[in-house]
Design a protein around this motif. Structure first.
Motif, PDB file in Angstrom:
ATOM      1  N   THR A  45       0.843  -1.195   0.000  1.00 50.00           N
ATOM      2  CA  THR A  45       0.000   0.000   0.000  1.00 50.00           C
ATOM      3  C   THR A  45       0.879   1.246   0.000  1.00 50.00           C
ATOM      4  OG1 THR A  45      -0.165   0.472   2.397  1.00 50.00           O
ATOM      5  CG2 THR A  45      -1.569  -1.304   1.530  1.00 50.00           C
ATOM      6  N   CYS A  46       0.244   2.399  -0.086  1.00 53.98           N
ATOM      7  CA  CYS A  46       0.999   3.661  -0.027  1.00 53.98           C
ATOM      8  C   CYS A  46       1.059   4.208   1.390  1.00 53.98           C
ATOM      9  CB  CYS A  46       0.394   4.696  -0.973  1.00 53.98           C
ATOM     10  SG  CYS A  46      -1.316   5.164  -0.586  1.00 53.98           S
ATOM     11  N   ILE A  47       0.589   3.444   2.372  1.00 53.05           N
ATOM     12  CA  ILE A  47       0.680   3.856   3.771  1.00 53.05           C
ATOM     13  C   ILE A  47       2.132   3.712   4.234  1.00 53.05           C
ATOM     14  CG2 ILE A  47      -0.149   3.478   6.121  1.00 53.05           C
ATOM     15  CD1 ILE A  47      -2.319   4.414   4.148  1.00 53.05           C
ATOM     16  N   ARG A  48       2.654   4.724   4.897  1.00 54.27           N
ATOM     17  CA  ARG A  48       4.002   4.677   5.441  1.00 54.27           C
ATOM     18  C   ARG A  48       3.955   5.128   6.903  1.00 54.27           C
ATOM     19  NH1 ARG A  48       4.178   2.254   1.535  1.00 54.27           N
ATOM     20  NH2 ARG A  48       5.706   2.282  -0.189  1.00 54.27           N
ATOM     21  N   PHE A  49       4.301   4.229   7.796  1.00 56.10           N
ATOM     22  CA  PHE A  49       4.353   4.574   9.210  1.00 56.10           C
ATOM     23  C   PHE A  49       5.729   5.163   9.507  1.00 56.10           C
ATOM     24  CE2 PHE A  49       0.999   1.454   8.886  1.00 56.10           C
ATOM     25  CZ  PHE A  49      -0.004   2.071   9.620  1.00 56.10           C
ATOM     26  N   VAL A  50       5.714   6.366  10.046  1.00 55.54           N
ATOM     27  CA  VAL A  50       6.967   7.079  10.290  1.00 55.54           C
ATOM     28  C   VAL A  50       7.072   7.435  11.769  1.00 55.54           C
ATOM     29  CG1 VAL A  50       7.049   8.010   7.946  1.00 55.54           C
ATOM     30  CG2 VAL A  50       5.899   9.316   9.724  1.00 55.54           C
ATOM     31  N   PRO A  51       8.247   7.296  12.379  1.00 55.89           N
ATOM     32  CA  PRO A  51       8.398   7.675  13.782  1.00 55.89           C
ATOM     33  C   PRO A  51       8.020   9.141  13.978  1.00 55.89           C
ATOM     34  CG  PRO A  51      10.293   6.413  13.036  1.00 55.89           C
ATOM     35  CD  PRO A  51       9.484   6.724  11.810  1.00 55.89           C
ATOM     36  N   ARG A  52       7.224   9.413  14.978  1.00 60.40           N
ATOM     37  CA  ARG A  52       6.772  10.775  15.232  1.00 60.40           C
ATOM     38  C   ARG A  52       7.915  11.658  15.697  1.00 60.40           C
ATOM     39  NH1 ARG A  52       4.786  13.716  20.180  1.00 60.40           N
ATOM     40  NH2 ARG A  52       3.715  15.543  19.346  1.00 60.40           N
ATOM     41  N   THR A  53       7.935  12.872  15.210  1.00 58.69           N
ATOM     42  CA  THR A  53       8.872  13.884  15.694  1.00 58.69           C
ATOM     43  C   THR A  53       8.060  14.992  16.377  1.00 58.69           C
ATOM     44  OG1 THR A  53       8.868  14.864  13.460  1.00 58.69           O
ATOM     45  CG2 THR A  53      10.688  13.359  14.023  1.00 58.69           C
ATOM     46  N   THR A  54       7.501  15.896  15.570  1.00 57.43           N
ATOM     47  CA  THR A  54       6.704  16.994  16.146  1.00 57.43           C
ATOM     48  C   THR A  54       5.273  17.007  15.621  1.00 57.43           C
ATOM     49  OG1 THR A  54       7.440  18.501  14.397  1.00 57.43           O
ATOM     50  CG2 THR A  54       8.769  18.415  16.425  1.00 57.43           C
ATOM     51  N   GLN A  55       4.868  15.972  14.903  1.00 63.19           N
ATOM     52  CA  GLN A  55       3.530  15.968  14.301  1.00 63.19           C
ATOM     53  C   GLN A  55       2.454  16.023  15.383  1.00 63.19           C
ATOM     54  OE1 GLN A  55       5.960  13.778  13.635  1.00 63.19           O
ATOM     55  NE2 GLN A  55       6.091  13.307  11.449  1.00 63.19           N
ATOM     56  N   GLN A  56       1.393  16.758  15.077  1.00 64.59           N
ATOM     57  CA  GLN A  56       0.269  16.910  16.008  1.00 64.59           C
ATOM     58  C   GLN A  56      -0.627  15.681  16.026  1.00 64.59           C
ATOM     59  OE1 GLN A  56      -0.572  19.778  18.022  1.00 64.59           O
ATOM     60  NE2 GLN A  56       1.561  20.271  17.560  1.00 64.59           N
ATOM     61  N   ASP A  57      -0.822  15.065  14.864  1.00 60.65           N
ATOM     62  CA  ASP A  57      -1.701  13.899  14.738  1.00 60.65           C
ATOM     63  C   ASP A  57      -0.843  12.650  14.584  1.00 60.65           C
ATOM     64  OD1 ASP A  57      -3.671  15.863  14.614  1.00 60.65           O
ATOM     65  OD2 ASP A  57      -3.770  15.803  12.420  1.00 60.65           O
ATOM     66  N   TYR A  58      -1.062  11.681  15.450  1.00 63.24           N
ATOM     67  CA  TYR A  58      -0.232  10.480  15.392  1.00 63.24           C
ATOM     68  C   TYR A  58      -0.889   9.340  16.161  1.00 63.24           C
ATOM     69  CZ  TYR A  58       1.276  11.955  20.108  1.00 63.24           C
ATOM     70  OH  TYR A  58       1.306  12.330  21.436  1.00 63.24           O
ATOM     71  N   LEU A  59      -0.383   8.111  15.937  1.00 59.05           N
ATOM     72  CA  LEU A  59      -0.840   6.936  16.657  1.00 59.05           C
ATOM     73  C   LEU A  59       0.098   6.666  17.826  1.00 59.05           C
ATOM     74  CD1 LEU A  59      -1.669   4.426  13.750  1.00 59.05           C
ATOM     75  CD2 LEU A  59      -3.213   5.986  14.950  1.00 59.05           C
ATOM     76  N   SER A  60      -0.480   6.323  18.940  1.00 57.32           N
ATOM     77  CA  SER A  60       0.311   5.982  20.128  1.00 57.32           C
ATOM     78  C   SER A  60      -0.033   4.558  20.548  1.00 57.32           C
ATOM     79  CB  SER A  60       0.009   6.954  21.274  1.00 57.32           C
ATOM     80  OG  SER A  60       0.682   6.557  22.456  1.00 57.32           O
ATOM     81  N   PHE A  61       0.915   3.641  20.355  1.00 60.59           N
ATOM     82  CA  PHE A  61       0.724   2.253  20.750  1.00 60.59           C
ATOM     83  C   PHE A  61       1.203   2.075  22.187  1.00 60.59           C
ATOM     84  CE2 PHE A  61       1.224   2.212  16.150  1.00 60.59           C
ATOM     85  CZ  PHE A  61       0.152   1.439  15.756  1.00 60.59           C
TER      86      PHE A  61
END
Length: 255
Positions: free
Chosen positions: A105-121
């Motif tokens: 797919t074109c989904i790319r999970f990237v480690p968060r830096t300063t993004q406001q919207d993100y997933l937290s596992f």
């Protein structure tokens, strides 16, 4: 080397070596049985077994109103963090499961830096998604250490975060399955409510990682979900995303 490719390589290097001591097992069972067992102690009533209430999702109706993760160029970058409760092996297992989305797919999970919207596992109580896809701010995804670390479960909860619902709840489900309400555990009828989903022109898929088993929330061991074309059909046993799961991601996000 593009930034996206760099991130993919970085994540690949983080993956725990196959067979290494301490790595979570990827042996799995029925998705709904894993989730039901892991979520048994949760007091808050959940919708469809693993979603915190107060949301309206095969794609959630809200995807037509701007709740998709944004696309930049050819890729949809989804920032994420993994909580400190996990061991190195567990963190890398989750990362490896996320990388399965990169393959097709074109989904790319990237480690968060300063993004406001993100997933937290995080390792919370059960396997649970907190709210609808790409709601502003952090989206909590609970993957309990001892119970939820299976590739199909990580994919299942991430598909919720991307905007997808369970198969048995999709808007056209009545053409494919019967819900036997007489066999449902008292108080669990909410887990079988049909949703006004956007099915993206894809067929009902008994092999989807979003398909629960036929005895989902059964009170007597008899089926609660029955395939109309073949009442003896066994389903809900997917150990990874199906071709339809992948096709739906690519259609929804125009990959």
């Amino acid at each position: 080397m593009t930034p996206v490719i760099s991130v993919v390589l970085l994540l690949s290097l983080m993956v725990y070596p196959p067979g290494a001591t301490g790595a979570p097992t990827d042996k799995s069972m029925d998705v709904s049985e894993i989730i039901k067992k892991a979520n048994a102690g949760i007091k808050t009533p959940l919708i469809h077994g693993d979603i915190v209430p107060n949301l309206n999702r095969n794609a959630d109706p809200c995807v037509t109103k701007g709740c998709l993760w944004p696309k930049t160029g050819s890729y949809v970058n989804v920032p994420f963090i993994i909580g400190p409760q996990y061991s190195t092996a567990e963190r890398n297992f989750i990362t490896n499961s996320l990388l399965t989305f990169h393959k097709s797919t074109c989904i790319r999970f990237v480690p968060r830096t300063t993004q406001q919207d993100y997933l937290s596992f995080f390792s919370g109580n059960g396997c649970v998604r907190s709210h609808r896809p790409r709601q502003r701010g952090v989206q909590q995804v609970s993957l309990m250490k001892n119970g939820c670390l299976y590739t199909n479960i990580v994919q299942h909860e991430v598909l919720h975060a991307l905007g997808f619902h369970h198969e048995h709840a999709r808007s056209d489900r009545d053409s494919y399955v019967s819900i036997n309400t007489a066999n449902i555990q008292p108080g669990q009828q909410r887990n079988f409510v049909k949703v006004a989903t956007n099915n993206l022109g894809t067929p009902y898929d008994f092999n989807s990682v979003m398909q629960y088993g036929k005895n989902f929330f059964s009170k007597n061991g008899l089926p609660t979900i029955i395939a109309k074309a073949n009442p003896k059909l066994v389903f809900g046993t997917a150990v990874q995303m199906s071709a339809n799961d992948i096709a739906r991601i690519n259609k929804l996000y125009r990959c």
